[in-house]
Design a protein around this motif. Structure first.
Motif, PDB file in Angstrom:
ATOM      1  N   PHE A  92       0.820  -1.218   0.000  1.00 25.37           N
ATOM      2  CA  PHE A  92       0.000   0.000   0.000  1.00 25.37           C
ATOM      3  C   PHE A  92       0.848   1.259   0.000  1.00 25.37           C
ATOM      4  CE2 PHE A  92      -2.310   3.438   2.045  1.00 25.37           C
ATOM      5  CZ  PHE A  92      -3.466   3.474   1.288  1.00 25.37           C
ATOM      6  N   GLY A  93       1.937   1.272   0.794  1.00 26.19           N
ATOM      7  CA  GLY A  93       2.742   2.478   0.882  1.00 26.19           C
ATOM      8  C   GLY A  93       4.165   2.194   1.306  1.00 26.19           C
ATOM      9  N   VAL A  94       5.083   3.040   0.836  1.00 24.21           N
ATOM     10  CA  VAL A  94       6.493   2.952   1.214  1.00 24.21           C
ATOM     11  C   VAL A  94       6.922   4.330   1.702  1.00 24.21           C
ATOM     12  CG1 VAL A  94       8.849   2.486   0.465  1.00 24.21           C
ATOM     13  CG2 VAL A  94       6.950   1.176  -0.522  1.00 24.21           C
ATOM     14  N   GLY A  95       7.360   4.397   2.953  1.00 26.43           N
ATOM     15  CA  GLY A  95       7.787   5.670   3.520  1.00 26.43           C
ATOM     16  C   GLY A  95       9.256   5.635   3.898  1.00 26.43           C
ATOM     17  N   PHE A  96       9.956   6.723   3.632  1.00 26.49           N
ATOM     18  CA  PHE A  96      11.366   6.878   4.003  1.00 26.49           C
ATOM     19  C   PHE A  96      11.466   7.938   5.094  1.00 26.49           C
ATOM     20  CE2 PHE A  96      11.352   5.364  -0.334  1.00 26.49           C
ATOM     21  CZ  PHE A  96      12.450   4.523  -0.443  1.00 26.49           C
ATOM     22  N   VAL A  97      12.148   7.618   6.187  1.00 25.97           N
ATOM     23  CA  VAL A  97      12.379   8.580   7.262  1.00 25.97           C
ATOM     24  C   VAL A  97      13.888   8.640   7.508  1.00 25.97           C
ATOM     25  CG1 VAL A  97      11.958   9.173   9.664  1.00 25.97           C
ATOM     26  CG2 VAL A  97      10.135   8.108   8.316  1.00 25.97           C
ATOM     27  N   LEU A  98      14.454   9.832   7.388  1.00 22.10           N
ATOM     28  CA  LEU A  98      15.893   9.980   7.523  1.00 22.10           C
ATOM     29  C   LEU A  98      16.238  11.318   8.169  1.00 22.10           C
ATOM     30  CD1 LEU A  98      17.307  11.081   4.102  1.00 22.10           C
ATOM     31  CD2 LEU A  98      14.988  10.174   4.244  1.00 22.10           C
ATOM     32  N   ASP A  99      17.527  11.509   8.449  1.00 22.75           N
ATOM     33  CA  ASP A  99      18.014  12.732   9.077  1.00 22.75           C
ATOM     34  C   ASP A  99      18.630  13.662   8.050  1.00 22.75           C
ATOM     35  OD1 ASP A  99      17.369  11.791  11.647  1.00 22.75           O
ATOM     36  OD2 ASP A  99      19.309  10.793  11.854  1.00 22.75           O
ATOM     37  N   ALA A 100      18.875  14.898   8.483  1.00 23.26           N
ATOM     38  CA  ALA A 100      19.670  15.860   7.703  1.00 23.26           C
ATOM     39  C   ALA A 100      20.748  16.390   8.634  1.00 23.26           C
ATOM     40  CB  ALA A 100      18.793  16.987   7.173  1.00 23.26           C
ATOM     41  N   ASP A 101      21.667  15.522   8.997  1.00 24.73           N
ATOM     42  CA  ASP A 101      22.639  15.875  10.034  1.00 24.73           C
ATOM     43  C   ASP A 101      24.032  16.162   9.494  1.00 24.73           C
ATOM     44  OD1 ASP A 101      23.568  12.549  11.216  1.00 24.73           O
ATOM     45  OD2 ASP A 101      23.051  13.287   9.242  1.00 24.73           O
ATOM     46  N   SER A 102      24.141  16.440   8.207  1.00 21.86           N
ATOM     47  CA  SER A 102      25.441  16.764   7.628  1.00 21.86           C
ATOM     48  C   SER A 102      25.404  18.186   7.092  1.00 21.86           C
ATOM     49  CB  SER A 102      25.765  15.775   6.502  1.00 21.86           C
ATOM     50  OG  SER A 102      24.910  16.005   5.401  1.00 21.86           O
ATOM     51  N   ALA A 127       7.304  16.788  -2.939  1.00 21.87           N
ATOM     52  CA  ALA A 127       8.026  17.622  -1.982  1.00 21.87           C
ATOM     53  C   ALA A 127       8.261  16.849  -0.702  1.00 21.87           C
ATOM     54  CB  ALA A 127       7.238  18.900  -1.692  1.00 21.87           C
ATOM     55  N   LEU A 128       9.137  17.372   0.129  1.00 13.71           N
ATOM     56  CA  LEU A 128       9.419  16.778   1.433  1.00 13.71           C
ATOM     57  C   LEU A 128       8.159  16.696   2.287  1.00 13.71           C
ATOM     58  CD1 LEU A 128      12.828  18.357   2.421  1.00 13.71           C
ATOM     59  CD2 LEU A 128      12.233  15.942   2.625  1.00 13.71           C
ATOM     60  N   GLY A 129       7.953  15.548   2.916  1.00 14.27           N
ATOM     61  CA  GLY A 129       6.812  15.383   3.806  1.00 14.27           C
ATOM     62  C   GLY A 129       5.519  15.077   3.084  1.00 14.27           C
ATOM     63  N   LYS A 130       5.503  15.180   1.753  1.00 16.21           N
ATOM     64  CA  LYS A 130       4.308  14.895   0.976  1.00 16.21           C
ATOM     65  C   LYS A 130       4.276  13.422   0.594  1.00 16.21           C
ATOM     66  CE  LYS A 130       2.978  19.195   0.936  1.00 16.21           C
ATOM     67  NZ  LYS A 130       1.788  19.626   1.717  1.00 16.21           N
ATOM     68  N   VAL A 131       3.074  12.876   0.495  1.00 12.08           N
ATOM     69  CA  VAL A 131       2.896  11.475   0.136  1.00 12.08           C
ATOM     70  C   VAL A 131       2.099  11.397  -1.156  1.00 12.08           C
ATOM     71  CG1 VAL A 131       1.879   9.275   0.846  1.00 12.08           C
ATOM     72  CG2 VAL A 131       3.018  10.720   2.536  1.00 12.08           C
ATOM     73  N   THR A 132       2.572  10.602  -2.079  1.00 13.48           N
ATOM     74  CA  THR A 132       1.905  10.488  -3.368  1.00 13.48           C
ATOM     75  C   THR A 132       0.547   9.803  -3.214  1.00 13.48           C
ATOM     76  OG1 THR A 132       2.926   8.334  -3.852  1.00 13.48           O
ATOM     77  CG2 THR A 132       4.116  10.306  -4.572  1.00 13.48           C
ATOM     78  N   ASN A 133      -0.389  10.204  -4.035  1.00 12.91           N
ATOM     79  CA  ASN A 133      -1.700   9.550  -4.073  1.00 12.91           C
ATOM     80  C   ASN A 133      -1.670   8.534  -5.205  1.00 12.91           C
ATOM     81  OD1 ASN A 133      -4.345   8.877  -3.608  1.00 12.91           O
ATOM     82  ND2 ASN A 133      -5.177  10.606  -4.758  1.00 12.91           N
ATOM     83  N   SER A 134      -0.916   7.469  -4.996  1.00 11.10           N
ATOM     84  CA  SER A 134      -0.649   6.500  -6.051  1.00 11.10           C
ATOM     85  C   SER A 134      -0.655   5.100  -5.448  1.00 11.10           C
ATOM     86  CB  SER A 134       0.709   6.797  -6.704  1.00 11.10           C
ATOM     87  OG  SER A 134       1.731   6.793  -5.712  1.00 11.10           O
ATOM     88  N   SER A 135      -0.335   4.133  -6.271  1.00 13.73           N
ATOM     89  CA  SER A 135      -0.218   2.761  -5.784  1.00 13.73           C
ATOM     90  C   SER A 135       1.136   2.210  -6.227  1.00 13.73           C
ATOM     91  CB  SER A 135      -1.350   1.896  -6.332  1.00 13.73           C
ATOM     92  OG  SER A 135      -1.257   0.579  -5.838  1.00 13.73           O
ATOM     93  N   GLY A 139       6.499   8.432   0.175  1.00 19.05           N
ATOM     94  CA  GLY A 139       6.811   9.717   0.767  1.00 19.05           C
ATOM     95  C   GLY A 139       8.160   9.696   1.441  1.00 19.05           C
ATOM     96  N   ILE A 140       8.722  10.895   1.621  1.00 20.68           N
ATOM     97  CA  ILE A 140      10.027  11.052   2.271  1.00 20.68           C
ATOM     98  C   ILE A 140       9.898  12.106   3.362  1.00 20.68           C
ATOM     99  CG2 ILE A 140      12.432  11.761   1.971  1.00 20.68           C
ATOM    100  CD1 ILE A 140      12.189  10.861  -0.977  1.00 20.68           C
ATOM    101  N   PHE A 141      10.291  11.740   4.578  1.00 15.17           N
ATOM    102  CA  PHE A 141      10.289  12.685   5.698  1.00 15.17           C
ATOM    103  C   PHE A 141      11.712  12.798   6.227  1.00 15.17           C
ATOM    104  CE2 PHE A 141       9.840  14.450   9.851  1.00 15.17           C
ATOM    105  CZ  PHE A 141       8.678  15.201   9.829  1.00 15.17           C
ATOM    106  N   ILE A 142      12.195  14.045   6.336  1.00 17.56           N
ATOM    107  CA  ILE A 142      13.537  14.284   6.854  1.00 17.56           C
ATOM    108  C   ILE A 142      13.430  14.991   8.193  1.00 17.56           C
ATOM    109  CG2 ILE A 142      15.736  15.455   6.472  1.00 17.56           C
ATOM    110  CD1 ILE A 142      15.477  14.940   3.542  1.00 17.56           C
ATOM    111  N   MET A 143      13.904  14.327   9.230  1.00 17.02           N
ATOM    112  CA  MET A 143      13.816  14.880  10.580  1.00 17.02           C
ATOM    113  C   MET A 143      14.823  16.020  10.769  1.00 17.02           C
ATOM    114  SD  MET A 143      12.960  11.586  12.975  1.00 17.02           S
ATOM    115  CE  MET A 143      14.181  10.453  12.350  1.00 17.02           C
TER     116      MET A 143
END
Length: 249
Positions: A92-102, A127-135, A139-143
């Motif tokens: 149903f969905g694939v989400g990526f959660v990562l840091d921006a620590d460099s 865009a960052l934090g946005k999730v596609t309305n697809s199958s 989405g990608i979230f950067i902490m």
């Protein structure tokens, strides 16, 4: 998909708000996920290598695999390896959660990661934090908040300010009072990284809350996330992202 075990445990605490429970026995695991469970040990003939098995959560409506890539460079590769075993059309969905620590700003990391996952065949979020309305959804979230450079520890510092203010003040004073001249360059390698001091402060707090245990154990057991800290903007942003990736929103 997240960078490390602390990130995974933080996401688990948020996902448990939906009544999801951790699956701890292979016999109880939904057969859908079994291809992701390694069948041999050691992995790559390396006795020291962690077995790359995801953490699985489920309730009556959702079944989720949380995979730690053990580093940003393995995020896309780990997803690609997983999708070779379970086609994306069945997820149903694939989400990526990562840091921006460099030295990279979040948008630069976002651009680099979208370039990597484009070859996998996943839909690309706009865009960052946005999730596609697809199958599948993607989405990608950067902490900590998709805007400023930082890490999970930035969010935990906000949580500690609410729930562990005394420990936070003591930990900040402890780290800031260290005599750097008494330590070697090798001793200071991790501390001198961009997020090093924040990580040291959070680790100091967790060592009081759960002496001798890892930070992820403290995240699991202690009051980093509760009714007070859930109102923090950074925490709420992660929760909204999870809502959309899982289809709850």
């Amino acid at each position: 998909m997240a960078e490390g075990p602390q990130d995974i445990e933080f996401l688990i605490r948020l996902l448990k708000l939906y009544g999801l429970r951790r699956v701890t026995k292979l016999s109880a695991l939904d057969s859908f996920w079994e291809p992701l469970v390694p069948k041999t040990f050691p992995v790559d003939d390396d006795l020291m290598k962690r077995v790359p098995v995801p953490t699985f959560l489920e309730n009556n409506e959702l079944s989720i695999a949380l995979h730690s890539a053990i580093g940003i460079t393995r995020l896309a590769n780990t997803v690609e390896e997983s999708l070779a075993l379970i086609p994306s059309s069945e997820i149903f969905g694939v989400g990526f959660v990562l840091d921006a620590d460099s030295n990279e700003i979040p948008f630069e990391r976002f651009t680099a990661l979208t370039n990597e996952i484009s070859s996998i065949g996943l839909p690309l979020p706009s865009a960052l934090g946005k999730v596609t309305n697809s199958s599948p959804r993607c989405g990608i979230f950067i902490m900590p908040n998709n805007v400023v450079a930082g890490t999970l520890e930035d969010i935990l510092l906000e949580c500690a300010k609410l729930n562990y203010p005394d420990l936070l003040e003591l930990a900040l004073n402890y780290v800031s009072s260290i005599d750097m001249s008494q330590l070697s360059k090798d001793d200071l390698r991790e501390l001198n990284k961009p997020a090093g001091k924040n990580k040291a402060v959070i680790s100091s707090i967790s060592s009081i809350l759960r002496p001798g245990r890892t930070l992820q154990v403290s995240i699991q057991d202690n009051r980093w996330l509760n009714e007070h800290t859930l109102n923090l903007e950074s925490v709420n942003l992660v929760k909204i992202f999870l809502d959309e990736i899982t289809g709850i929103a």
